[in-house]
Write an enzyme that holds these catalytic residues in place. Sequence first.
Site, mmCIF file in Angstrom:
data_model
loop_
_atom_site.group_PDB
_atom_site.id
_atom_site.type_symbol
_atom_site.label_atom_id
_atom_site.label_comp_id
_atom_site.label_asym_id
_atom_site.label_seq_id
_atom_site.Cartn_x
_atom_site.Cartn_y
_atom_site.Cartn_z
ATOM 1 N N ASN A 1 0.906 48.870 -19.893
ATOM 2 C CA ASN A 1 0.984 47.494 -19.413
ATOM 3 C C ASN A 1 2.458 47.171 -19.199
ATOM 4 O OD1 ASN A 1 0.935 44.735 -19.053
ATOM 5 N ND2 ASN A 1 0.308 44.260 -21.162
ATOM 6 N N LYS B 1 3.725 44.516 -17.931
ATOM 7 C CA LYS B 1 3.998 43.079 -18.078
ATOM 8 C C LYS B 1 4.881 42.578 -16.922
ATOM 9 C CE LYS B 1 3.492 43.684 -23.008
ATOM 10 N NZ LYS B 1 3.609 43.093 -24.318
ATOM 11 N N HIS C 1 -5.595 39.604 -22.062
ATOM 12 C CA HIS C 1 -4.458 40.004 -22.901
ATOM 13 C C HIS C 1 -3.984 38.799 -23.725
ATOM 14 C CE1 HIS C 1 -0.467 41.333 -24.072
ATOM 15 N NE2 HIS C 1 -0.889 42.562 -23.851
ATOM 16 N N GLU D 1 -1.177 37.675 -24.428
ATOM 17 C CA GLU D 1 -0.113 36.853 -23.832
ATOM 18 C C GLU D 1 -0.693 35.874 -22.817
ATOM 19 O OE1 GLU D 1 2.448 40.112 -22.717
ATOM 20 O OE2 GLU D 1 2.837 40.487 -24.837
ATOM 21 N N GLU E 1 -6.014 44.729 -29.827
ATOM 22 C CA GLU E 1 -4.580 44.540 -29.938
ATOM 23 C C GLU E 1 -4.302 43.418 -30.936
ATOM 24 O OE1 GLU E 1 -2.499 46.173 -26.244
ATOM 25 O OE2 GLU E 1 -2.907 44.072 -25.876
ATOM 26 N N GLY F 1 4.613 44.152 -29.489
ATOM 27 C CA GLY F 1 6.039 43.972 -29.243
ATOM 28 C C GLY F 1 6.846 43.693 -30.496
ATOM 29 N N SER G 1 2.618 48.121 -30.400
ATOM 30 C CA SER G 1 3.757 48.957 -30.791
ATOM 31 C C SER G 1 3.403 50.447 -30.890
ATOM 32 C CB SER G 1 4.369 48.447 -32.100
ATOM 33 O OG SER G 1 4.808 47.108 -31.940
#
Length: 252
Positions: free
Chosen positions: A11, A13, A97, A99, A169, A175, A215
């Site tokens: 991904n 992003k 996702h 985010e 996730e 991250g 991560s």
Amino acid sequence: MGERRPMIAGNWKMYKTGEEAKDTAKQLVELVKEVKNTDIMIAPAFTSLASVFQAVKGSNVALGAQNLFWETQGAYTGEISPMMVKDAGCTHVILGHSERRQYFSETDESVNKKIKAAIENNLIPVFCVGETEAQRDSKETFSVLDKQIQIGLKGFSVKSLERLVVAYEPVWAIGTGKTATREQAQEVHAFIRNLLEKMFGLDLSDGIRILYGGSVKPENISELMALKDVDGALVGGASLTARTFADIVTFK
Ligand code: PEP
């Protein structure tokens, strides 16, 4: 247990211009060209889809989008339809996702509509679920996942979900450099597979790929992949460099 083909997805992003994305994709194609036993997918920003498609076309690297809107066309300024995503060369799309849920108000209901639109348009959804740190601390992990999956996959037939990919996730691991422990990852993956069995039966739950994300890097991929219910990885930061991502794909 059914045979599940591993999948490693990147991904990207909101990183890379069209040229940068194309360069990274070209390097990746070269580095993973001998890989036969793993599905590989990269998801660049919308603006790089066309240029990255030129780099991956005919290779073993598939192209994915990071989102889509469920309508076919219309007055929806700033949105991208499933057909447009396909037209750009995508076979996959990342949906739900964290985010997008966190910063762009995506809900379980809107993710459900997006998954439906993706499947109707023959795109493979990579459906992301996961709890926040606060939810884990207050022991809500399983109820949060239950709700995300029950609503996200509401109204689907077993047949329509055959190619679905789920990505677990944990938001606290994205991250942050923190990875779920082996026990935490396996426990949640098994929970998700059991839930899918209850909802859609053993044939589906046994065959569906559940990726881990948060991560992931070359140093931790092999211990994650050794887990019974982990079938691959969704990789953010470490997918931005071709060499690092290739090392994850070809882990030993
Ligand atoms: C992601 O964004 O899906 C992700 C897992 O990111 P990272 O690998 O950087 O934690």
